[in-house]
Scaffold this active site. Structure first.
Site, PDB file in Angstrom:
ATOM      1  CD  GLU A 180      -2.898   1.088   2.443  1.00  0.00           C
ATOM      2  OE1 GLU A 180      -3.809   2.050   2.367  1.00  0.00           O
ATOM      3  OE2 GLU A 180      -2.409   0.274   3.370  1.00  0.00           O
ATOM      4  CE  LYS A 196      -9.234  -0.474   5.932  1.00  0.00           C
ATOM      5  NZ  LYS A 196      -8.635  -1.345   6.681  1.00  0.00           N
TER       6      LYS A 196
END
Length: 305
Positions: A180, A196
């Site tokens: 990420e 997410k």
């Protein structure tokens, strides 16, 4: 030293730092980060390091985190490297050998009944409107006698990520395999790519594609993802040029060797220092949940450390 993959498929090896800047007290974090930024700008050095989650209180006193007084791990640590301290290595220059021999079985830091009880408490907080999303975690622990560099290379070979990194000092090592992007600053242009939504990969192509499509069309995962996007946009709005914050991509599916991940991209123009950017964005909403202050209080209550 520090080690991370480079864009060519090889490695960047940062050898002996010419200076180390660290902070162990909350009150020293912002000053230390500003010092790192100043040295990089004025002397052209490269800074490699980390800021711990528990440093959040340095950027907003409302953030509740565990007290780390007495911990051997600093709240902030950066090694500063001259260009001559950095080596570009071919991918074949570092090869892992028989990893895992020096690591015992990983065991969770809490019992299953504690975990289930905490999940129940989170559901209660959701129903009461105290939070919309909690990124609740626990630790896994193992006895470790293996060489950290070999362990890092072995794990990276299994799950490569462009944001993987090893920081190895005389006292401890930090190994990260996160896929990420927190933020990337290029001039005045800032990009964030919160993550997410996850599905496992499968060997059979039909089953693998079905899981990818399930994630791509999941209302639940899209709802979680857009909550974080909204928080990121809100955080960026505190420092961005007026009207420049934009969610340029929503609900992309990124493929990794063992998982699919849903990401979105938010961009903005900023005139802030790196220290000011951290004051607005840290910790990232994808690490906490939403809303940030209340959810960090819940995490502080439920996570033992």
């Amino acid at each position: 030293m520090a080690l991370m993959p480079d864009e060519s498929g090889g490695w960047l090896l940062y050898e002996t730092p010419c200076e180390i800047i660290e902070a162990r007290e909350v009150g020293d974090v912002a000053h230390a980060l500003a010092a790192v930024e100043k040295v990089v700008e004025e002397q052209g050095l490269h800074a490699v390091g980390f800021i711990a989650y528990e440093a959040a209180k340095a950027f907003d006193p409302a953030f509740q985190v565990h007290d780390t007084t007495g911990s051997s791990l600093p709240l902030l640590w950066f090694g500063l490297f001259r260009q001559s301290d950095i080596r570009h290595l071919d991918s074949s220059a570092l090869t892992p050998v028989s990893a895992g021999a020096g690591t015992s079985a990983w065991t969770p830091s809490i019992r299953q009944d504690e975990y289930l009880g905490n999940i129940s408490k989170i559901r209660d907080y959701l129903e009461q409107g105290e939070t919309y999303q909690v990124n609740y975690t626990y630790r896994l622990r193992a006895d470790f006698t293996e060489d950290p560099i070999n362990f890092f290379l072995s794990a990276y070979a299994f799950q490569p990520s462009v944001f993987s990194m090893l920081v190895n000092t005389r006292h401890w090592s930090v190994l990260s395999f996160s896929p990420e992007l927190f933020f990337h600053l290029n001039g005045s242009h800032l990009t964030m790519r919160p993550m997410k939504g996850t599905r496992p990969r499968r060997l059979a192509s039909a089953e693998d594609e079905a899981l990818r499509m399930d994630l791509a069309t999941s209302e639940k995962d899209r709802a979680e993802n857009v909550m974080i996007v909204d928080m990121v946009r809100n955080d960026l709005g505190r420092i961005a040029r007026v009207g420049s914050v934009e969610a340029t991509r929503l609900f992309d599916i990124e493929s990794y060797p063992t998982v699919f991940q849903m990401t979105s991209t938010v961009e903005a123009e900023v005139d802030s220092s790196v220290t000011e950017i951290f004051q607005s964005l840290f910790p990232c909403a994808s690490i906490t949940g939403a809303p940030k202050i209340n959810t960090m209080r819940i995490i502080r209550e439920l996570e033992p450390d």
